[in-house]
Each structure stands twice: as structure tokens, then as C-alpha cells.
Design a protein around this motif. Structure first.
Motif, PDB file in Angstrom:
ATOM      1  N   VAL A  60       0.824  -1.205   0.000  1.00 21.52           N
ATOM      2  CA  VAL A  60       0.000   0.000   0.000  1.00 21.52           C
ATOM      3  C   VAL A  60       0.862   1.261   0.000  1.00 21.52           C
ATOM      4  CG1 VAL A  60      -1.641   1.350   1.357  1.00 21.52           C
ATOM      5  CG2 VAL A  60      -2.019  -1.093   1.032  1.00 21.52           C
ATOM      6  N   GLU A  61       1.879   1.284   0.855  1.00 21.21           N
ATOM      7  CA  GLU A  61       2.764   2.452   0.931  1.00 21.21           C
ATOM      8  C   GLU A  61       3.556   2.612  -0.362  1.00 21.21           C
ATOM      9  OE1 GLU A  61       2.965   4.774   3.117  1.00 21.21           O
ATOM     10  OE2 GLU A  61       1.654   3.947   4.656  1.00 21.21           O
ATOM     11  N   TYR A  62       4.020   1.501  -0.912  1.00 22.00           N
ATOM     12  CA  TYR A  62       4.807   1.551  -2.146  1.00 22.00           C
ATOM     13  C   TYR A  62       3.985   2.113  -3.302  1.00 22.00           C
ATOM     14  CZ  TYR A  62       7.573  -0.067  -6.129  1.00 22.00           C
ATOM     15  OH  TYR A  62       8.292  -0.133  -7.297  1.00 22.00           O
ATOM     16  N   LEU A  63       2.758   1.624  -3.434  1.00 22.46           N
ATOM     17  CA  LEU A  63       1.915   2.106  -4.527  1.00 22.46           C
ATOM     18  C   LEU A  63       1.523   3.563  -4.341  1.00 22.46           C
ATOM     19  CD1 LEU A  63      -0.408  -0.973  -5.145  1.00 22.46           C
ATOM     20  CD2 LEU A  63       1.529  -0.199  -6.519  1.00 22.46           C
ATOM     21  N   HIS A  64       1.442   4.004  -3.087  1.00 20.94           N
ATOM     22  CA  HIS A  64       1.113   5.414  -2.839  1.00 20.94           C
ATOM     23  C   HIS A  64       2.179   6.340  -3.424  1.00 20.94           C
ATOM     24  CE1 HIS A  64      -1.038   8.675  -0.970  1.00 20.94           C
ATOM     25  NE2 HIS A  64       0.033   9.065  -0.311  1.00 20.94           N
ATOM     26  N   LEU A  65       3.416   5.864  -3.498  1.00 19.88           N
ATOM     27  CA  LEU A  65       4.483   6.655  -4.116  1.00 19.88           C
ATOM     28  C   LEU A  65       4.263   6.814  -5.618  1.00 19.88           C
ATOM     29  CD1 LEU A  65       7.599   5.096  -2.317  1.00 19.88           C
ATOM     30  CD2 LEU A  65       6.423   7.224  -1.749  1.00 19.88           C
TER      31      LEU A  65
ATOM     32  N   PRO B 115      -6.970  -3.335  -2.463  1.00 19.87           N
ATOM     33  CA  PRO B 115      -6.823  -2.175  -1.570  1.00 19.87           C
ATOM     34  C   PRO B 115      -5.586  -1.329  -1.833  1.00 19.87           C
ATOM     35  CG  PRO B 115      -6.252  -4.211  -0.439  1.00 19.87           C
ATOM     36  CD  PRO B 115      -6.834  -4.610  -1.751  1.00 19.87           C
ATOM     37  N   SER B 116      -5.752  -0.054  -1.545  1.00 17.94           N
ATOM     38  CA  SER B 116      -4.664   0.919  -1.538  1.00 17.94           C
ATOM     39  C   SER B 116      -5.086   1.996  -0.549  1.00 17.94           C
ATOM     40  CB  SER B 116      -4.451   1.524  -2.932  1.00 17.94           C
ATOM     41  OG  SER B 116      -5.518   2.413  -3.262  1.00 17.94           O
ATOM     42  N   LYS B 117      -4.391   3.123  -0.556  1.00 17.56           N
ATOM     43  CA  LYS B 117      -4.831   4.224   0.301  1.00 17.56           C
ATOM     44  C   LYS B 117      -6.086   4.897  -0.235  1.00 17.56           C
ATOM     45  CE  LYS B 117      -0.704   5.447   2.860  1.00 17.56           C
ATOM     46  NZ  LYS B 117       0.112   6.559   3.396  1.00 17.56           N
TER      47      LYS B 117
ATOM     48  N   LYS C  64       1.347   7.302  -6.982  1.00  9.39           N
ATOM     49  CA  LYS C  64       0.092   8.018  -7.223  1.00  9.39           C
ATOM     50  C   LYS C  64       0.241   9.319  -8.024  1.00  9.39           C
ATOM     51  CE  LYS C  64      -4.098   9.682  -4.910  1.00  9.39           C
ATOM     52  NZ  LYS C  64      -4.100  10.992  -5.594  1.00  9.39           N
ATOM     53  N   PRO C  65       1.176  10.221  -7.678  1.00  6.21           N
ATOM     54  CA  PRO C  65       1.246  11.466  -8.468  1.00  6.21           C
ATOM     55  C   PRO C  65       1.500  11.226  -9.951  1.00  6.21           C
ATOM     56  CG  PRO C  65       2.490  11.682  -6.421  1.00  6.21           C
ATOM     57  CD  PRO C  65       2.110  10.237  -6.547  1.00  6.21           C
ATOM     58  N   ALA C  66       2.372  10.277 -10.258  1.00 10.99           N
ATOM     59  CA  ALA C  66       2.674   9.992 -11.663  1.00 10.99           C
ATOM     60  C   ALA C  66       1.485   9.350 -12.369  1.00 10.99           C
ATOM     61  CB  ALA C  66       3.899   9.082 -11.750  1.00 10.99           C
ATOM     62  N   VAL C  67       0.819   8.421 -11.684  1.00 12.21           N
ATOM     63  CA  VAL C  67      -0.332   7.753 -12.301  1.00 12.21           C
ATOM     64  C   VAL C  67      -1.485   8.734 -12.483  1.00 12.21           C
ATOM     65  CG1 VAL C  67      -2.004   5.877 -12.046  1.00 12.21           C
ATOM     66  CG2 VAL C  67       0.360   5.533 -11.329  1.00 12.21           C
ATOM     67  N   ASP C  68      -1.685   9.619 -11.513  1.00 11.98           N
ATOM     68  CA  ASP C  68      -2.715  10.655 -11.652  1.00 11.98           C
ATOM     69  C   ASP C  68      -2.446  11.516 -12.878  1.00 11.98           C
ATOM     70  OD1 ASP C  68      -4.073   9.826  -9.403  1.00 11.98           O
ATOM     71  OD2 ASP C  68      -3.267  11.389  -8.091  1.00 11.98           O
ATOM     72  N   TRP C  69      -1.184  11.905 -13.045  1.00 14.56           N
ATOM     73  CA  TRP C  69      -0.818  12.765 -14.185  1.00 14.56           C
ATOM     74  C   TRP C  69      -1.031  12.035 -15.502  1.00 14.56           C
ATOM     75  CZ3 TRP C  69       2.762  12.480 -18.158  1.00 14.56           C
ATOM     76  CH2 TRP C  69       2.938  13.653 -18.898  1.00 14.56           C
ATOM     77  N   LEU C  70      -0.593  10.776 -15.567  1.00 15.35           N
ATOM     78  CA  LEU C  70      -0.762  10.002 -16.796  1.00 15.35           C
ATOM     79  C   LEU C  70      -2.238   9.857 -17.162  1.00 15.35           C
ATOM     80  CD1 LEU C  70       1.769   7.014 -16.651  1.00 15.35           C
ATOM     81  CD2 LEU C  70       1.655   8.833 -18.370  1.00 15.35           C
ATOM     82  N   ALA C  71      -3.051   9.501 -16.182  1.00 17.39           N
ATOM     83  CA  ALA C  71      -4.475   9.316 -16.453  1.00 17.39           C
ATOM     84  C   ALA C  71      -5.128  10.627 -16.888  1.00 17.39           C
ATOM     85  CB  ALA C  71      -5.174   8.756 -15.220  1.00 17.39           C
TER      86      ALA C  71
ATOM     87  N   GLY D  25      -6.095  -3.912 -11.523  1.00 19.92           N
ATOM     88  CA  GLY D  25      -7.161  -4.144 -10.552  1.00 19.92           C
ATOM     89  C   GLY D  25      -6.967  -3.466  -9.213  1.00 19.92           C
ATOM     90  N   ASN D  26      -6.118  -2.434  -9.147  1.00 18.76           N
ATOM     91  CA  ASN D  26      -5.857  -1.774  -7.868  1.00 18.76           C
ATOM     92  C   ASN D  26      -6.638  -0.470  -7.751  1.00 18.76           C
ATOM     93  OD1 ASN D  26      -4.005   0.281  -6.176  1.00 18.76           O
ATOM     94  ND2 ASN D  26      -3.698  -1.813  -5.425  1.00 18.76           N
ATOM     95  N   SER D  27      -7.126  -0.172  -6.552  1.00 14.83           N
ATOM     96  CA  SER D  27      -7.996   0.991  -6.350  1.00 14.83           C
ATOM     97  C   SER D  27      -7.278   2.317  -6.572  1.00 14.83           C
ATOM     98  CB  SER D  27      -8.601   0.958  -4.944  1.00 14.83           C
ATOM     99  OG  SER D  27      -7.604   0.976  -3.946  1.00 14.83           O
ATOM    100  N   MET D  28      -5.968   2.377  -6.316  1.00 14.28           N
ATOM    101  CA  MET D  28      -5.238   3.620  -6.574  1.00 14.28           C
ATOM    102  C   MET D  28      -5.278   3.969  -8.053  1.00 14.28           C
ATOM    103  SD  MET D  28      -2.130   4.815  -7.952  1.00 14.28           S
ATOM    104  CE  MET D  28      -0.954   3.458  -7.865  1.00 14.28           C
ATOM    105  N   VAL D  29      -5.062   2.979  -8.892  1.00 16.43           N
ATOM    106  CA  VAL D  29      -5.057   3.192 -10.338  1.00 16.43           C
ATOM    107  C   VAL D  29      -6.470   3.476 -10.847  1.00 16.43           C
ATOM    108  CG1 VAL D  29      -4.478   2.174 -12.576  1.00 16.43           C
ATOM    109  CG2 VAL D  29      -3.031   1.716 -10.579  1.00 16.43           C
ATOM    110  N   LEU D  30      -7.441   2.747 -10.328  1.00 16.26           N
ATOM    111  CA  LEU D  30      -8.825   2.991 -10.744  1.00 16.26           C
ATOM    112  C   LEU D  30      -9.260   4.408 -10.382  1.00 16.26           C
ATOM    113  CD1 LEU D  30     -11.430   1.943 -11.987  1.00 16.26           C
ATOM    114  CD2 LEU D  30     -12.055   0.998  -9.758  1.00 16.26           C
ATOM    115  N   GLY D  31      -8.846   4.879  -9.213  1.00 12.54           N
ATOM    116  CA  GLY D  31      -9.174   6.247  -8.822  1.00 12.54           C
ATOM    117  C   GLY D  31      -8.599   7.267  -9.782  1.00 12.54           C
TER     118      GLY D  31
END
Length: 208
Positions: free
Chosen positions: A31-36, A102-104, A38-45, A69-75
Motif C-alpha cells: 500500500v505504501e509503495y503504490l502510494h508513491l 486495496p490501496s490508500k 500516485k502522483p505519476a499515475v494521476d498525471w498520466l491518467a 485491478g488496484n484501487s489507486m489506479v482505478l481512482g
């Protein structure tokens, strides 16, 4: 945008290689690793979603289902694409939210984002009530007052625009119940969202 599409597809494909026991995590839990990421994935999406058509969203979601299938990416996907692209996919998107790993980014947070998108473009009328009932099975049980109020605030906008007075009153009763049983300290944190609820109710009453 073509480069961003390729990068997002590559990220979704390589996501399957991220394993909890991998040394690449540097001692962090998943969960913590994927949270790192997040900013890049948000920008890409966001870059991919700008002015994208339904075909692009369909391709992204297909790769999300197959490889991620991860909630961080889906968000990030829900936030990045235009709401009009989701209106005819709400049943499928709700299923993805329910199934997300699950993710944050919590399930209720994803439902809030979905609600904010449906303000722009509602689902087909025959899907509206079943969708709302399914959403509230999760939201109504939310133990975090801040998450609950934030999600309820987003869905109040949807209900005022696209549902009947009955659904609005049911939501308001549920919101009142959660707020009336909360501690004072918790209420302070959700005051801005509650003010938003009051504001949209007043605004809507003036236009009807």
C-alpha cells in the motif's frame, strides 16, 4: 497524448510484476509503495483522459482489468476522464470499484469520485435507482465520518440534479443520522462539506 497513452498502457501491463515480497519495494508494504506511484499515475491518467473518446477509456479499462485491478489506479482513471464517458458504463464501473484491490484510495473515496462524475452526465434512467442503492450499501456503513460526509456531499449534487425528491430526503436523513451521532471534534473536520450541502440545497431550491 500518444506518448502518455503508451506510458499508461505500459504501466498497467507491468503492474502485474509488482509483488508484495519483491525487493523493489525497499521494505515498504504494498500500500505504501503504490502510494508513491500516485502522483505519476494521476498525471498520466489526466493526460490520457483529456478530450479522450469512449474507445480510449474502454481500452484503458480493459488493460486495468487484465493487468492491474488496484484501487489507486482505478481512482486515477475515474478522476482523469470526462464524466460523460462513464454514464453508460456505471454498472461496470461500480463492479470494478467493488472488486478493486486495496490501496490508500478507499472504496468510499472511489464512490465519491464516481458521484462527482455523474453530476456532469447521469446514468440511464433505468440504472439510477439500482446504482444508488448499491452505492449506499457501502457508503451508509462507512465508519469514517470525513469519508462519509465527503461522499454524501458529492452524491447530494447528483440526486438534486438527476433523482427525485424522495431520494434526496432519504440521503439527507442518513446524513443527519451520521452527523447527529458524531463527536464535536469530528464535526469540525467535515464542516466545509456540510456547508457545501447546505449551499447546494439553497441554490437548488431557488432554481425550482
Amino acid at each position: 497524448r500518444a506518448y502518455a497513452v503508451t506510458m499508461l498502457y505500459d504501466y498497467l501491463f507491468t503492474f502485474q510484476q509488482i509483488q508484495p515480497e519483491s525487493k523493489a519495494l525497499g521494505g515498504l508494504d504494498m500500500v505504501e509503495y503504490l502510494h508513491l506511484h500516485k502522483p505519476a499515475v494521476d498525471w498520466l491518467a489526466y493526460r490520457v483522459g483529456q478530450d479522450a473518446g469512449s474507445d480510449v477509456l474502454t481500452n484503458v479499462l480493459q488493460r486495468y482489468v487484465e493487468f492491474c485491478g488496484n484501487s489507486m489506479v482505478l481512482g486515477a482513471i475515474l478522476t482523469g476522464f470526462d464524466g460523460a464517458l462513464f454514464c453508460d458504463k456505471t454498472v461496470a464501473v461500480l463492479a470494478l470499484i467493488n472488486q478493486a484491490k486495496p490501496s490508500k484510495r478507499s472504496l468510499v473515496s472511489l464512490l465519491e469520485t464516481l458521484g462527482s462524475k455523474l453530476v456532469q452526465a447521469p446514468p440511464p434512467e433505468e440504472h439510477r435507482l439500482p446504482l444508488l442503492n448499491e452505492v449506499w450499501k457501502h457508503v451508509g456503513k462507512c465508519e469514517s465520518l470525513s469519508e462519509y460526509v465527503s461522499c454524501a456531499s458529492a452524491w447530494l449534487d447528483v440526486l438534486l440534479q438527476h433523482y427525485s425528491d424522495r431520494e434526496v430526503l432519504v440521503l439527507l436523513r442518513d446524513l443527519t443520522h451520521h452527523v447527529s451521532t458524531a463527536e464535536a471534534a469530528a464535526l469540525e473536520t467535515v464542516a466545509p462539506k456540510l456547508e457545501h450541502c447546505v449551499s447546494v440545497l439553497i441554490q437548488f431550491s431557488k432554481t425550482t
